[in-house]
Scaffold this motif. Sequence first.
Motif, PDB file in Angstrom:
ATOM      1  N   ALA A 177      35.947  30.644  53.192  1.00 44.16           N
ATOM      2  CA  ALA A 177      36.997  30.565  54.315  1.00 44.16           C
ATOM      3  C   ALA A 177      37.614  29.319  53.973  1.00 44.16           C
ATOM      4  N   PHE A 178      37.158  28.182  53.467  1.00 45.48           N
ATOM      5  CA  PHE A 178      37.970  27.038  53.095  1.00 45.48           C
ATOM      6  C   PHE A 178      38.893  27.402  52.087  1.00 45.48           C
ATOM      7  N   TYR A 179      38.391  28.244  51.008  1.00 44.13           N
ATOM      8  CA  TYR A 179      39.395  28.390  49.929  1.00 44.13           C
ATOM      9  C   TYR A 179      40.413  29.324  50.312  1.00 44.13           C
ATOM     10  N   ALA A 180      40.091  30.429  51.379  1.00 42.89           N
ATOM     11  CA  ALA A 180      41.503  31.109  52.086  1.00 42.89           C
ATOM     12  C   ALA A 180      42.185  30.403  52.646  1.00 42.89           C
ATOM     13  N   THR A 181      41.636  29.549  53.547  1.00 41.87           N
ATOM     14  CA  THR A 181      42.632  28.448  54.483  1.00 41.87           C
ATOM     15  C   THR A 181      43.505  27.717  53.448  1.00 41.87           C
ATOM     16  N   GLU A 182      42.967  27.216  52.390  1.00 38.34           N
ATOM     17  CA  GLU A 182      43.977  26.498  51.489  1.00 38.34           C
ATOM     18  C   GLU A 182      44.851  27.269  51.018  1.00 38.34           C
ATOM     19  N   THR A 183      44.565  28.414  50.263  1.00 33.99           N
ATOM     20  CA  THR A 183      45.612  29.224  49.681  1.00 33.99           C
ATOM     21  C   THR A 183      46.571  29.884  50.557  1.00 33.99           C
ATOM     22  N   LEU A 184      46.200  30.125  51.715  1.00 36.06           N
ATOM     23  CA  LEU A 184      47.138  30.771  52.691  1.00 36.06           C
ATOM     24  C   LEU A 184      47.909  29.874  53.355  1.00 36.06           C
ATOM     25  N   MET A 234      31.974  39.922  46.983  1.00 32.51           N
ATOM     26  CA  MET A 234      32.302  38.644  46.687  1.00 32.51           C
ATOM     27  C   MET A 234      32.875  38.258  45.641  1.00 32.51           C
ATOM     28  N   GLN A 235      32.535  38.896  44.343  1.00 34.95           N
ATOM     29  CA  GLN A 235      33.090  38.642  43.218  1.00 34.95           C
ATOM     30  C   GLN A 235      34.570  38.586  42.991  1.00 34.95           C
ATOM     31  N   LEU A 236      35.319  39.637  44.102  1.00 31.30           N
ATOM     32  CA  LEU A 236      36.649  40.044  43.972  1.00 31.30           C
ATOM     33  C   LEU A 236      37.409  39.027  44.822  1.00 31.30           C
ATOM     34  N   LEU A 237      36.829  38.119  45.398  1.00 30.03           N
ATOM     35  CA  LEU A 237      37.836  37.347  46.597  1.00 30.03           C
ATOM     36  C   LEU A 237      38.458  36.375  45.895  1.00 30.03           C
ATOM     37  N   LEU A 238      37.762  35.515  44.697  1.00 28.07           N
ATOM     38  CA  LEU A 238      38.586  34.681  44.100  1.00 28.07           C
ATOM     39  C   LEU A 238      39.909  35.326  43.538  1.00 28.07           C
ATOM     40  N   PRO A 239      39.704  36.188  42.397  1.00 36.93           N
ATOM     41  CA  PRO A 239      41.016  36.714  42.157  1.00 36.93           C
ATOM     42  C   PRO A 239      41.945  37.222  43.023  1.00 36.93           C
ATOM     43  N   MET A 240      41.370  37.932  44.059  1.00 41.08           N
ATOM     44  CA  MET A 240      42.399  38.472  44.931  1.00 41.08           C
ATOM     45  C   MET A 240      43.182  37.558  45.865  1.00 41.08           C
ATOM     46  N   MET A 241      42.481  36.177  46.195  1.00 39.25           N
ATOM     47  CA  MET A 241      42.945  34.919  46.941  1.00 39.25           C
ATOM     48  C   MET A 241      43.986  34.619  45.976  1.00 39.25           C
ATOM     49  N   SER A 242      43.767  34.675  44.547  1.00 40.31           N
ATOM     50  CA  SER A 242      44.473  33.673  43.478  1.00 40.31           C
ATOM     51  C   SER A 242      46.043  34.858  43.358  1.00 40.31           C
ATOM     52  N   ALA A 243      45.711  35.994  43.451  1.00 44.11           N
ATOM     53  CA  ALA A 243      46.723  37.174  43.433  1.00 44.11           C
ATOM     54  C   ALA A 243      47.929  37.000  44.645  1.00 44.11           C
ATOM     55  N   LEU A 244      47.197  36.550  45.740  1.00 52.19           N
ATOM     56  CA  LEU A 244      47.862  36.360  47.008  1.00 52.19           C
ATOM     57  C   LEU A 244      48.805  35.159  47.064  1.00 52.19           C
ATOM     58  N   ILE A 579      42.774  28.490  37.063  1.00 52.19           N
ATOM     59  CA  ILE A 579      43.725  29.194  37.748  1.00 52.19           C
ATOM     60  C   ILE A 579      44.429  29.997  36.509  1.00 52.19           C
ATOM     61  N   GLU A 580      44.577  29.446  35.305  1.00 49.13           N
ATOM     62  CA  GLU A 580      45.234  30.527  34.263  1.00 49.13           C
ATOM     63  C   GLU A 580      44.192  31.456  33.805  1.00 49.13           C
ATOM     64  N   SER A 581      43.041  31.203  34.049  1.00 50.44           N
ATOM     65  CA  SER A 581      42.000  32.241  33.812  1.00 50.44           C
ATOM     66  C   SER A 581      42.114  33.127  34.949  1.00 50.44           C
ATOM     67  N   PHE A 582      42.358  32.860  36.019  1.00 48.66           N
ATOM     68  CA  PHE A 582      42.667  33.924  37.154  1.00 48.66           C
ATOM     69  C   PHE A 582      43.803  34.830  36.854  1.00 48.66           C
ATOM     70  N   ARG A 583      44.908  34.032  36.286  1.00 48.38           N
ATOM     71  CA  ARG A 583      46.178  34.857  36.246  1.00 48.38           C
ATOM     72  C   ARG A 583      45.764  35.720  35.015  1.00 48.38           C
ATOM     73  N   LEU A 585      43.118  37.637  34.123  1.00 54.83           N
ATOM     74  CA  LEU A 585      42.308  38.626  34.926  1.00 54.83           C
ATOM     75  C   LEU A 585      43.380  39.559  35.533  1.00 54.83           C
ATOM     76  N   ARG A 586      44.352  39.107  36.412  1.00 56.98           N
ATOM     77  CA  ARG A 586      45.357  39.591  37.238  1.00 56.98           C
ATOM     78  C   ARG A 586      46.245  40.438  36.260  1.00 56.98           C
ATOM     79  N   ILE A 587      46.621  39.921  35.047  1.00 60.54           N
ATOM     80  CA  ILE A 587      47.634  40.539  34.432  1.00 60.54           C
ATOM     81  C   ILE A 587      46.964  41.815  33.723  1.00 60.54           C
ATOM     82  N   ALA A 588      45.434  41.681  33.508  1.00 62.52           N
ATOM     83  CA  ALA A 588      44.956  42.770  32.937  1.00 62.52           C
ATOM     84  C   ALA A 588      44.719  43.789  34.116  1.00 62.52           C
ATOM     85  N   PHE A 589      44.565  43.383  35.389  1.00 55.02           N
ATOM     86  CA  PHE A 589      44.282  44.448  36.564  1.00 55.02           C
ATOM     87  C   PHE A 589      45.800  45.140  36.765  1.00 55.02           C
TER      88      PHE A 589
END
Length: 700
Positions: A177-184, A234-244, A579-583, A585-589
């Motif tokens: 929830a904190f991570y989502a708050t900061e990202t949004l 739970m595994q998907l939340l971090l990369p999906m928040m990063s994509a948002l 952050i670059e590692s999330f990117r 993963l998103r490039i692959a997806f």
Amino acid sequence: MVYPSIRDWLFSVKTFAAAMIALYIGLALELPRPYWAMATVYIVSNPFVGATRSKALYRALGTMLGASAAVLLVPPFVESPYLFSVIVALWTGTLLYLAVSDRTARSYVFMLAAYTMPIIALPSVTSPGGVFDLAISRTEEILLGIVCASIVGSSLFPSRLAPTIIERTDAWFRDAAFYATETLSGRIAGSAISGARQRIASTINGLELLLSQLAYDHTRPDILTRAHELRGRMQLLLPMMSALADPLIALYNSGRQTWPEGLEALLNDVIKWFNAPLPAASGGYHPDPEANALRERIAAMQPLPAALATWDNALLSNALWRMKQVIDLWQDCRSLRIIITREEGSWRPRFRHWRLGGTERFFDRGIMLFSTVSAGAAVIIACSLWIGSGWADGASAVTLAAIACCFFAALDEPAPMVFKFFVATAIAVVAAGIYLFAVLPHVHDFPMLVILFAGPFILVGTLIPRPQFNMVTVLVAVNTATFISIQDAYSADFLIFLNSNLAGLAGLLYAYLWTRATRPFGAELAASRLLRSSWADVVLTASTRTIEDPRNLAARMLDRLMQLIPRLAATDDHRHPSIESFRDLRIAFNALDLRRLTGRLGGEAPAAIDQVLEDVREYFEWCIDQRVRQPVPERLMSSIDAAVARVTAQGLANAGAPGPTAQTSARRLREALHALVGLRLSLFPATLITPTPPEPEAAA
């Protein structure tokens, strides 16, 4: 200082009671080494019943497997000591490789078998005829300790594992929830959000072992299934928040005077919903009207197809699409959390995607092989030193060296933990010496022995449940019980005690020096290998090679990312932040999404998309060849912009066409646009570059 809790004291008293029962029965049955039954209790005991049962079962199986190997291998090879050393090393290395290849509780079988064989086989070299009796007695002593630990732990105030898993998931929800708050709110960097990212990844990694033990905790199969589904989401939340985060930050930095109407209010309401408590208990399905309302607002804000020709509207469409996915995922997590906690209710998944359902895990086979070969080589050299020196108690040195190398083989840098093993064993030697030569001569019956053991063992036992003290305190308790070597009659010789225990300490010191010399790399090497492996998977997703199961590929990439995040923190390497590692993963997806869509689009868009994928593949192959991340070439930006222009132009040409076929085509074109925008934002972060809006007419 945090003092032991009531639960810690209760666990310690129960464990001590089980140890004393095992010791008493071992003495009554006149087992050769009854103290092994006492030591086994401390090895297998856990504050939670499920963990104790699983560890007890797997220790029993591992012990029997290792003992059987000793019985089979000692007689034929005892006359060839150097060859026998190689066989022991091969056995240890092979079983150790199987152990580190399994991240569930089942790995304990292979770990125990790996070092139980040398424990039984090496002391039998001088008297091979007694290896069968030694194997049988050792198995009986260990099984006795296992049975006592399991019965006492299950019958006296049993503590279930499920509440601990719920506590871990609650901590994850707070961090998420904190991570989502900061990202949004447009913040993706800083020590606070980085710490939350590390904790989220660590919680997800730790749950894998706990969930493998949950089946032994009398948990209903449907609840266990839901727990695995929750961890997968739970595994998907971090990369999906990063994509948002990227399209939102791009909108922040786009230079426009005002945000799209209603977007700021929507973000604030999503943040409130993320931080809202779980609803009150209710039977059946758990609806979430607030989530439904948020989805309706997102659908109403989606730009029309004709508006997607501008970059800002393409960004807005991408952000809204990903926000809906995040809401679906978070609602699933909340619903699963309710079902697991209250053990009631049904569940209708909101987030449905091809990325879900994979079971494959990532293992760095090269590092694993090197670690196990290193452990095997340590055994061979230790045996050679023992044989060459003729040290009568050298078997103890080799045995403890093998145990230390096995225990910490999965760590990136095992030497510090091996040194802690050495320190804990030294403490145990001193404690055992005090007991053996100053205390036990005055003990004349078993009740007095229990009284004299109670204080130190119960006090040490209160620290076992704490992760920061677990290893040292378990080793102190186990080694003290072993080194005292309690028999039915008092017998102690200071020289024998000193010689045998110095041999054990020498073996641990050798293991420390060996791991320090052969494995000095730490987390940095592991992180760099994980990073290059992730690039190889990006190359695979962007290539034309056949992918047998995209879901398993996605699961492997996610699992690797969860392993990479803690290691990136450990390396202090700012060139490769998470952050670059999330990117990556998103490039692959996004590449996988584009591969799935190109055959269904028609027109000129597929050719432009294929060129993008080809450029992505070449770029990451270049990174792999250079073994370091390279600057993204400008031509890749141009090819993405050209593909975006063709997709939007094709969407404009098809706009307004009637019928379900046209609607399907429009949906696919929008999905392709989202994937292309996601690629551009991942390769050229919005915080650095604000692109020029593509012109669809130029592609006509």
